[in-house]
Design a protein around this motif. Structure first.
Motif, PDB file in Angstrom:
ATOM      1  N   GLU A   1      -9.981  12.553  -1.216  1.00  0.00           N
ATOM      2  CA  GLU A   1     -10.013  11.485  -2.218  1.00  0.00           C
ATOM      3  C   GLU A   1     -10.037  12.061  -3.635  1.00  0.00           C
ATOM      4  O   GLU A   1      -9.393  11.523  -4.546  1.00  0.00           O
ATOM      5  N   ARG A   2     -10.759  13.136  -3.842  1.00  0.00           N
ATOM      6  CA  ARG A   2     -10.784  13.758  -5.172  1.00  0.00           C
ATOM      7  C   ARG A   2      -9.434  14.364  -5.532  1.00  0.00           C
ATOM      8  O   ARG A   2      -9.019  14.326  -6.691  1.00  0.00           O
TER       9      ARG A   2
ATOM     10  N   ARG B   1      -6.585  13.129  -4.503  1.00  0.00           N
ATOM     11  CA  ARG B   1      -5.762  11.968  -4.847  1.00  0.00           C
ATOM     12  C   ARG B   1      -5.990  11.543  -6.299  1.00  0.00           C
ATOM     13  O   ARG B   1      -5.046  11.249  -7.038  1.00  0.00           O
ATOM     14  N   LYS B   2      -7.252  11.502  -6.712  1.00  0.00           N
ATOM     15  CA  LYS B   2      -7.565  11.088  -8.085  1.00  0.00           C
ATOM     16  C   LYS B   2      -6.990  12.078  -9.092  1.00  0.00           C
ATOM     17  O   LYS B   2      -6.478  11.675 -10.146  1.00  0.00           O
TER      18      LYS B   2
ATOM     19  N   THR C   1      -3.158  11.485  -9.254  1.00  0.00           N
ATOM     20  CA  THR C   1      -2.859  10.239  -9.962  1.00  0.00           C
ATOM     21  C   THR C   1      -3.055  10.406 -11.462  1.00  0.00           C
ATOM     22  O   THR C   1      -2.229   9.936 -12.267  1.00  0.00           O
TER      23      THR C   1
END
Length: 500
Positions: free
Chosen positions: A117-118, A120-121, A124
């Motif tokens: 998830e980190r 992905r951030k 993005t």
């Protein structure tokens, strides 16, 4: 820097004989100087002059640096390279090394949900920043998860893109049997690692690769991936990066001359409100370029970055640099790049396992980066015709700079294909150039007009030279561009290599 009169004397004598002793030029000087003092004064300038020095019993012999022997592709090398590129995937050892490095840095498995998830951030945030106006970007990729996000999202496609570029350089005679290479703004080492991998498939050739990078996080990743991927004692020696900002003077400890200097996806990130430093940076590094060396500039294929790169490349002529590829030189003139959006493409790569893991979410498309599209320029000091092609009968083909005199008429012209497909299934569209155009020019082929006689427009590779026989000239006033309409009566073919 040595005095201009001393350098002029060295140049003059070097132009009259294959070698000479420094003691022999004292007679040409306004005031006598000891040999050692002359040598200390001229030594930093010798590589730029294409000269080398050897001590000879209390004297110094000066002679021209012999040109490095070019590398030419053999059948075995072509086959091995084709097999690798057809796989369309990052080498497994390197893909695994990236996963292991992420695990090492975060202290958790690379596929841990929190880690994913980190990542992905970070990806993005980088993509959102990229599409901001140029002066508002903060593209740094210098610390924390920004570096890891770069490794996950950008590294694989840039690595394979570099392999395709190296193949272009190989086939066009820019690579040598022994090379000293500098990668400017190397990041985590995409270019040096691709060079090591590319040379591993060649029958001959060796290289020493140096790099400059200001981010300690990138340097750490560079060294980890190098040690995991580049074999010791192989044909390529990848040196630890020098920590420096590429806008500053070159760091100490670099060789005096380079056969290839690479700026890959770095110059486009250097604009700010105070001005554009890119030409000055390239010009400064070009002072270390071997006389027969080359500079490779690579930028993304989007219109803003691509056109800025073309303008930069065309504007480096005052620094003594001429664009040799991919732009056409067969008319003996350097292109001035009028609003030139030109880019190459290659088959999309296969997503890495890491990309696939990141894409297991509602917006999977955000984390898959597989398309290879890039703009590039190869610059050298002297203007030579690419591929040895000479247009011996230029009057047979209309210059693109004179299209305005033939609007509405059918003409014969000769051009280089300077883009991938810009149109769609109904209307094929390609940018073309001959080095003389004063506005963008496009070849247009409606699908229902496709024939065996004009199909070469579709199948020819990027940079290929084509004769267009019987194209209709139209002016696109809305975009101030020219269209060359290809129909079923048009013939498109490769050029007669004798120009007749």
């Amino acid at each position: 820097m040595a005095g201009n009169s001393l350098i002029s004397t060295i140049q003059y004598v070097a132009g009259t004989r294959p070698s000479f002793l420094l003691s022999e030029i004292v007679q040409y000087l306004d005031a006598p100087m000891p040999v050692d003092e002359i040598y200390r004064a001229i030594a930093p300038e010798l590589p730029r002059l294409g000269l080398m020095a050897t001590r000879r019993e209390g004297d110094v012999e000066i002679k021209k640096i012999p040109p490095a022997q070019p590398l030419f592709p053999g059948n075995g090398e072509r086959e091995r390279t084709s097999i690798f590129l057809e796989k369309r995937e990052l080498p497994p050892v390197l893909a695994t090394a990236i996963e292991e490095y992420i695990t090492k840095k975060v202290g958790k498995p690379w596929d841990d949900p929190v880690t994913v998830e980190r990542l992905r951030k970070a990806i993005t945030a980088q993509k959102d920043d990229y599409w901001k106006p140029l002066h508002q970007r903060s593209l740094r990729y210098t610390k924390g998860y920004s570096v890891l996000g770069y490794l996950a999202y950008h590294f694989p496609v840039y690595f394979m893109q570099t392999e395709h570029l190296l193949l272009r350089l190989f086939e066009e005679g820019f690579l040598k049997k022994s090379m000293t290479i500098l990668d400017v703004g190397t990041g985590p080492g995409v270019v040096p690692l691709a060079i090591a991998d590319f040379f591993s498939r060649l029958d001959g050739g060796k290289a020493s690769v140096y790099a400059i990078e200001q981010s300690e996080e990138h340097i750490e990743a560079f060294l980890y991936l190098r040690d995991a991927f580049v074999p010791r004692g192989g044909p390529v020696s990848v040196k630890p990066p020098k920590k420096a900002d590429i806008r500053d003077p070159l760091p100490a400890g670099l060789p005096e001359r380079f056969d290839l200097i690479v700026f890959s996806n770095v110059l486009g990130e250097l604009a700010d409100r105070s001005g554009d430093p890119r030409a000055g940076i390239v010009g400064r590094f070009a002072e270390r370029l071997a006389r027969d060396g080359a500079i490779l500039v690579v930028e993304p294929a989007d219109e803003v970055n691509s056109t800025r790169m073309r303008t930069l490349a065309a504007g480096l002529e005052p620094a003594g640099l001429t664009v040799h590829a991919p732009c056409p030189l067969f008319r003996g003139t350097a292109c001035k790049a009028p609003r030139c959006w030109s880019f190459a493409t290659a088959p999309a790569i296969r997503p890495t396992r890491l990309m696939g893991t990141l894409a297991r979410c509602d917006e999977s498309y955000r984390y898959i980066n597989t398309d290879i599209k890039y703009s590039y320029a190869v610059l050298q000091r002297a203007a030579v015709r690419r591929d040895g092609f000479r247009l011996l009968s230029p009057a047979k083909f209309l210059q693109l700079s004179k299209l305005h005199l033939h609007e509405g008429k059918r003409v014969n012209t000769i051009v280089a294909k300077m883009s991938g497909e810009l149109g769609d299934a109904k209307t094929h569209l390609f940018k073309v150039c001959d080095g003389t155009a004063k506005a963008p020019v496009y070849a247009v082929l409606p699908a229902f007009h496709k024939t065996a006689e004009n199909e070469a427009l579709l199948s020819a590779g990027y940079g290929s030279v084509l004769e267009l026989l019987g194209v209709l000239v139209r002016h696109n006033k809305a975009h101030d561009a020219w269209n060359l309409l290809v129909n079923r009566n048009t013939e498109v073919r490769g050029p007669d290599r004798h120009g007749e």
